[in-house]
Scaffold this motif. Sequence first.
Motif, PDB file in Angstrom:
ATOM      1  N   LYS A 603       0.843  -1.189   0.000  1.00  0.00           N
ATOM      2  CA  LYS A 603       0.000   0.000   0.000  1.00  0.00           C
ATOM      3  C   LYS A 603       0.882   1.244   0.000  1.00  0.00           C
ATOM      4  CE  LYS A 603      -3.728  -2.292   2.536  1.00  0.00           C
ATOM      5  NZ  LYS A 603      -4.557  -2.280   3.771  1.00  0.00           N
ATOM      6  N   PRO A 604       0.376   2.373  -0.503  1.00  0.00           N
ATOM      7  CA  PRO A 604       1.174   3.604  -0.470  1.00  0.00           C
ATOM      8  C   PRO A 604       1.289   4.155   0.943  1.00  0.00           C
ATOM      9  CG  PRO A 604      -1.009   4.038  -1.360  1.00  0.00           C
ATOM     10  CD  PRO A 604      -0.905   2.552  -1.209  1.00  0.00           C
ATOM     11  N   ILE A 605       2.446   4.701   1.263  1.00  0.00           N
ATOM     12  CA  ILE A 605       2.619   5.361   2.549  1.00  0.00           C
ATOM     13  C   ILE A 605       1.708   6.592   2.580  1.00  0.00           C
ATOM     14  CG2 ILE A 605       4.556   6.817   1.815  1.00  0.00           C
ATOM     15  CD1 ILE A 605       4.387   5.070   5.200  1.00  0.00           C
ATOM     16  N   TYR A 606       1.120   6.868   3.711  1.00  0.00           N
ATOM     17  CA  TYR A 606       0.210   8.005   3.835  1.00  0.00           C
ATOM     18  C   TYR A 606       0.969   9.297   3.554  1.00  0.00           C
ATOM     19  CZ  TYR A 606      -3.027  11.329   6.002  1.00  0.00           C
ATOM     20  OH  TYR A 606      -3.870  12.388   6.242  1.00  0.00           O
ATOM     21  N   GLY A 619       4.935 -10.471  13.413  1.00  0.00           N
ATOM     22  CA  GLY A 619       6.313 -10.005  13.358  1.00  0.00           C
ATOM     23  C   GLY A 619       6.807  -9.716  11.958  1.00  0.00           C
ATOM     24  N   LEU A 620       5.931  -9.861  10.952  1.00  0.00           N
ATOM     25  CA  LEU A 620       6.345  -9.635   9.569  1.00  0.00           C
ATOM     26  C   LEU A 620       6.498  -8.143   9.295  1.00  0.00           C
ATOM     27  CD1 LEU A 620       4.114 -12.227   7.670  1.00  0.00           C
ATOM     28  CD2 LEU A 620       6.443 -12.508   8.560  1.00  0.00           C
ATOM     29  N   ALA A 621       7.529  -7.815   8.536  1.00  0.00           N
ATOM     30  CA  ALA A 621       7.809  -6.421   8.203  1.00  0.00           C
ATOM     31  C   ALA A 621       6.693  -5.844   7.336  1.00  0.00           C
ATOM     32  CB  ALA A 621       9.143  -6.325   7.475  1.00  0.00           C
ATOM     33  N   LYS A 622       6.605  -4.508   7.323  1.00  0.00           N
ATOM     34  CA  LYS A 622       5.580  -3.823   6.531  1.00  0.00           C
ATOM     35  C   LYS A 622       6.252  -3.004   5.432  1.00  0.00           C
ATOM     36  CE  LYS A 622       1.721  -2.614   8.251  1.00  0.00           C
ATOM     37  NZ  LYS A 622       0.579  -1.956   8.952  1.00  0.00           N
ATOM     38  N   TRP A 623       5.856  -3.281   4.197  1.00  0.00           N
ATOM     39  CA  TRP A 623       6.371  -2.583   3.024  1.00  0.00           C
ATOM     40  C   TRP A 623       5.334  -1.586   2.513  1.00  0.00           C
ATOM     41  CZ3 TRP A 623      11.102  -2.988   0.558  1.00  0.00           C
ATOM     42  CH2 TRP A 623      11.941  -4.024   0.977  1.00  0.00           C
ATOM     43  N   TYR A 624       5.825  -0.468   1.972  1.00  0.00           N
ATOM     44  CA  TYR A 624       4.951   0.545   1.385  1.00  0.00           C
ATOM     45  C   TYR A 624       5.563   1.054   0.082  1.00  0.00           C
ATOM     46  CZ  TYR A 624       2.735   0.849   6.007  1.00  0.00           C
ATOM     47  OH  TYR A 624       2.085   0.567   7.183  1.00  0.00           O
ATOM     48  N   THR A 625       4.698   1.443  -0.826  1.00  0.00           N
ATOM     49  CA  THR A 625       5.159   2.188  -1.990  1.00  0.00           C
ATOM     50  C   THR A 625       5.177   3.675  -1.633  1.00  0.00           C
ATOM     51  OG1 THR A 625       2.903   2.388  -2.841  1.00  0.00           O
ATOM     52  CG2 THR A 625       4.213   0.496  -3.598  1.00  0.00           C
ATOM     53  N   ILE A 626       5.891   4.456  -2.429  1.00  0.00           N
ATOM     54  CA  ILE A 626       5.955   5.902  -2.212  1.00  0.00           C
ATOM     55  C   ILE A 626       5.136   6.576  -3.312  1.00  0.00           C
ATOM     56  CG2 ILE A 626       7.466   7.920  -2.100  1.00  0.00           C
ATOM     57  CD1 ILE A 626       9.678   6.007  -1.116  1.00  0.00           C
ATOM     58  N   PRO A 627       3.966   7.110  -2.968  1.00  0.00           N
ATOM     59  CA  PRO A 627       3.117   7.730  -3.992  1.00  0.00           C
ATOM     60  C   PRO A 627       3.673   9.073  -4.440  1.00  0.00           C
ATOM     61  CG  PRO A 627       2.167   8.072  -1.835  1.00  0.00           C
ATOM     62  CD  PRO A 627       3.372   7.197  -1.629  1.00  0.00           C
ATOM     63  N   GLY A 672       9.682   5.026  -5.266  1.00  0.00           N
ATOM     64  CA  GLY A 672      10.468   4.111  -4.453  1.00  0.00           C
ATOM     65  C   GLY A 672       9.591   3.242  -3.567  1.00  0.00           C
ATOM     66  N   VAL A 673      10.248   2.470  -2.700  1.00  0.00           N
ATOM     67  CA  VAL A 673       9.554   1.651  -1.708  1.00  0.00           C
ATOM     68  C   VAL A 673      10.271   1.810  -0.377  1.00  0.00           C
ATOM     69  CG1 VAL A 673       8.644  -0.068  -3.316  1.00  0.00           C
ATOM     70  CG2 VAL A 673      10.913  -0.391  -2.322  1.00  0.00           C
ATOM     71  N   LEU A 674       9.566   1.489   0.706  1.00  0.00           N
ATOM     72  CA  LEU A 674      10.194   1.543   2.022  1.00  0.00           C
ATOM     73  C   LEU A 674       9.660   0.416   2.882  1.00  0.00           C
ATOM     74  CD1 LEU A 674       8.116   2.935   4.373  1.00  0.00           C
ATOM     75  CD2 LEU A 674       8.461   4.883   2.865  1.00  0.00           C
ATOM     76  N   ILE A 675      10.439   0.066   3.901  1.00  0.00           N
ATOM     77  CA  ILE A 675      10.084  -1.041   4.785  1.00  0.00           C
ATOM     78  C   ILE A 675      10.309  -0.641   6.233  1.00  0.00           C
ATOM     79  CG2 ILE A 675      12.395  -2.011   4.382  1.00  0.00           C
ATOM     80  CD1 ILE A 675      11.345  -4.738   5.169  1.00  0.00           C
ATOM     81  N   PHE A 676       9.370  -1.030   7.086  1.00  0.00           N
ATOM     82  CA  PHE A 676       9.538  -0.946   8.536  1.00  0.00           C
ATOM     83  C   PHE A 676       9.703  -2.374   9.042  1.00  0.00           C
ATOM     84  CE2 PHE A 676       6.812   2.754   7.531  1.00  0.00           C
ATOM     85  CZ  PHE A 676       7.652   3.768   7.979  1.00  0.00           C
ATOM     86  N   ALA A 677      10.799  -2.643   9.759  1.00  0.00           N
ATOM     87  CA  ALA A 677      11.058  -3.977  10.294  1.00  0.00           C
ATOM     88  C   ALA A 677      11.355  -3.863  11.778  1.00  0.00           C
ATOM     89  CB  ALA A 677      12.236  -4.627   9.568  1.00  0.00           C
ATOM     90  N   GLY A 678      10.858  -4.819  12.546  1.00  0.00           N
ATOM     91  CA  GLY A 678      11.094  -4.793  13.985  1.00  0.00           C
ATOM     92  C   GLY A 678      10.322  -5.892  14.680  1.00  0.00           C
ATOM     93  N   GLU A 679      10.318  -5.836  15.993  1.00  0.00           N
ATOM     94  CA  GLU A 679       9.611  -6.845  16.760  1.00  0.00           C
ATOM     95  C   GLU A 679       8.104  -6.624  16.685  1.00  0.00           C
ATOM     96  OE1 GLU A 679      11.169  -7.023  20.714  1.00  0.00           O
ATOM     97  OE2 GLU A 679      12.966  -8.109  20.057  1.00  0.00           O
ATOM     98  N   ALA A 680       7.355  -7.699  16.898  1.00  0.00           N
ATOM     99  CA  ALA A 680       5.895  -7.614  16.860  1.00  0.00           C
ATOM    100  C   ALA A 680       5.409  -6.529  17.814  1.00  0.00           C
ATOM    101  CB  ALA A 680       5.287  -8.959  17.233  1.00  0.00           C
ATOM    102  N   GLY A 681       4.499  -5.700  17.330  1.00  0.00           N
ATOM    103  CA  GLY A 681       3.949  -4.622  18.139  1.00  0.00           C
ATOM    104  C   GLY A 681       4.733  -3.326  18.081  1.00  0.00           C
TER     105      GLY A 681
END
Length: 689
Positions: A603-606, A619-627, A672-681
């Motif tokens: 999904k696009p980042i807000y 715990g899965l990372a979250k990917w976003y597109t850059i609108p 571009g694209v971006l990812i947030f990775a880390g522990e669950a929550g």
Amino acid sequence: MRMKQNGMLTAALVAALLVPTEAIAAEPSQGQAYVETQKAVAEKAALLTGTYGTTSVQYALIDQGRILVSGQSGKNDEEGKVPLTAKTTYGTGSTSKMFTTAAVMKLVDDGKIDLDNPVTAYVPEFKMKDERYKEITTRMLLNHSSGLQGSSFANSFLFEDNDTYVHDRLLEQLADQTLKADPGAYSVYCNDGFTLAEIIVERVSGTGFSAYIHTNFTESLGMADTKTPLDNTDGFGMAATYFPVYQGQLPTETINAIGAGGIYSTAEDLVRFSQIFSGQKEGILSDESVEAMEQAEYNNGMWPDEADNSFGFGLGWDSVDLYPFDEYGIQAVAKGGDTILYHAALVVLPEENMAAAVLSSGGSSSTNQLLANEMLLHALKEKGEIAEFKHEKSFGEAAKAVMPEDVPNYAGMYGSTNQLIQVDIAKTGELSVSLPLMPNLPAEKYVYTTDGSFMSEDGTAKVSFVTEENGRTYIWVRMYASLPNLGQTALSHYSAEKLSANEITDATAAAWEKRDGNKYYLVNEKYTSLAYLLLPALQIDLLEEAPGYVKDKKITGPDTAASDLQIPMVGGRDTMEYRFLMQDGVEYLEAAGSLYVSEDALKPIYAGKKSLATIPRSGLAKWYTIPEKAAGKTMTVKLPAKGSFTVYDANGALVNFSVISGNNKVVLPQKGVLIFAGEAGSAYNVSLK
């Protein structure tokens, strides 16, 4: 973790040019001075760091139990405040496998392990989906003939993070895999075999692997600068590392597959370790165990005919008869290793009681091994063991011959790990080799010659076609590769296997055609992973010229594909299965323990001023597109304690990885694209301006 072979059949060893730097040679200890050797090696080390893409290099030579050559060259920290010394520590990569092999052989000496007993005798819970796993022995783990797929390395290469995930989850991951060959059928490089051997050492000895190698090897050999990620490394002087996609010094690389590639050491410590293989240190390993490690284990299964080579597996060793030492009638055993940032080579001459080690930041184990070879050859000459250096070899001038009419039958599509190779043979005797997945690379050309092989114009490479007893056809490449003033290496291997026809149903073809060209983004890699240095994504590419295949993998169903290749040495290493699955309407791809999400789910980042991203319970990372509305804005992220974010541009190039930059602000690139990775929550507060 030995460096993979990529690209064409005769891939060059030469790296990018760098500015030359000065080499610093240490004073030799008592014994032969080796003045000429010191001088020659210092010059060649400076050549590595000045011309062949190595950031820093450290080297040492031991002769009759004395370290007589030692030095270093190149750049360390970015500010130039921390000089390189003999105690600067490097990752040794797959050279760590020699510690694992020695540990197993120590337990053999103690009567606690029989190399030819099944692994299940020592690790009863070891299981796989393939019943042949019961036939795997400890010997097969050490000579790379187990039939395991290769490398289950999820969450193993991390920045300053000694997470034991790769060790703790190996048995779980193997339980969900099949074998790629009958155990013992042939030797093909395999990292998982050594992580499994590490577990065997722990189970049989009743102690942790790190503690075992310290108690039995490093302490008795005076190897004070050899550590693992599980040791206390405070104040441990690691060599600085750099990577082309990032302008600046990187945090310390931590390799947590310890038995396969996670030991850190110095060149001087490695040559101290070598003494157990040259009879200089008694009471550590028996002569019988050392000799067993030096036997030509690769000959137990399928392997090309004998030729000059830098590969020929023993137990642990990459080579038990290393070129060019065989030209002098001297046996040399060798082990190289490559992580992403560190590289190592250890060459031992058992009958001469000599060894050389070369470690580096940047570069490669191949160039390090050339330097180790040169160090030993110069020392042998200086003390009169050899009279002159041998001339470098080639196959001579290509004498074109009339080609038999049946030879063009070998034309077609061939595969090696993650690669397809198109072979075209003209009736006039010209062979053309190209990579369909890399169309911008020019094809390699060879001509048919009087000995029945195809030869390159410069005479450095020969290509033949061999149909083995298993009915499969292989490209057999023999080549000599030289670097000016650094010597020559030789390679003889089956580089690829001809793909068999693979008919699939219309429904299966339709399922894969929908994925053609799609990217799948990695979602289960830890936030500290080196995987984020490059865009961690797999792209599905189907070729009309290879129907029924995705890269080297044979499509086996609408949602599955698996490599069917059986190539010894390195061409068939690190095979894997592709398995697609749907969860909550989102398609994922699982491969070798790594999980990827379809680009269709991104999904696009807000693009507004404030937003919040939270890692789900999975715990899965979250990917976003850059609108388009967000591109060009400055994004500021308030990071959780255990999390990171990474941004890539439209071409997949790294823009910012917070773990290495320490920067929580970045201008968002177009498309571009971006990812947030880390522990669950973990929560990420995002603001755009």
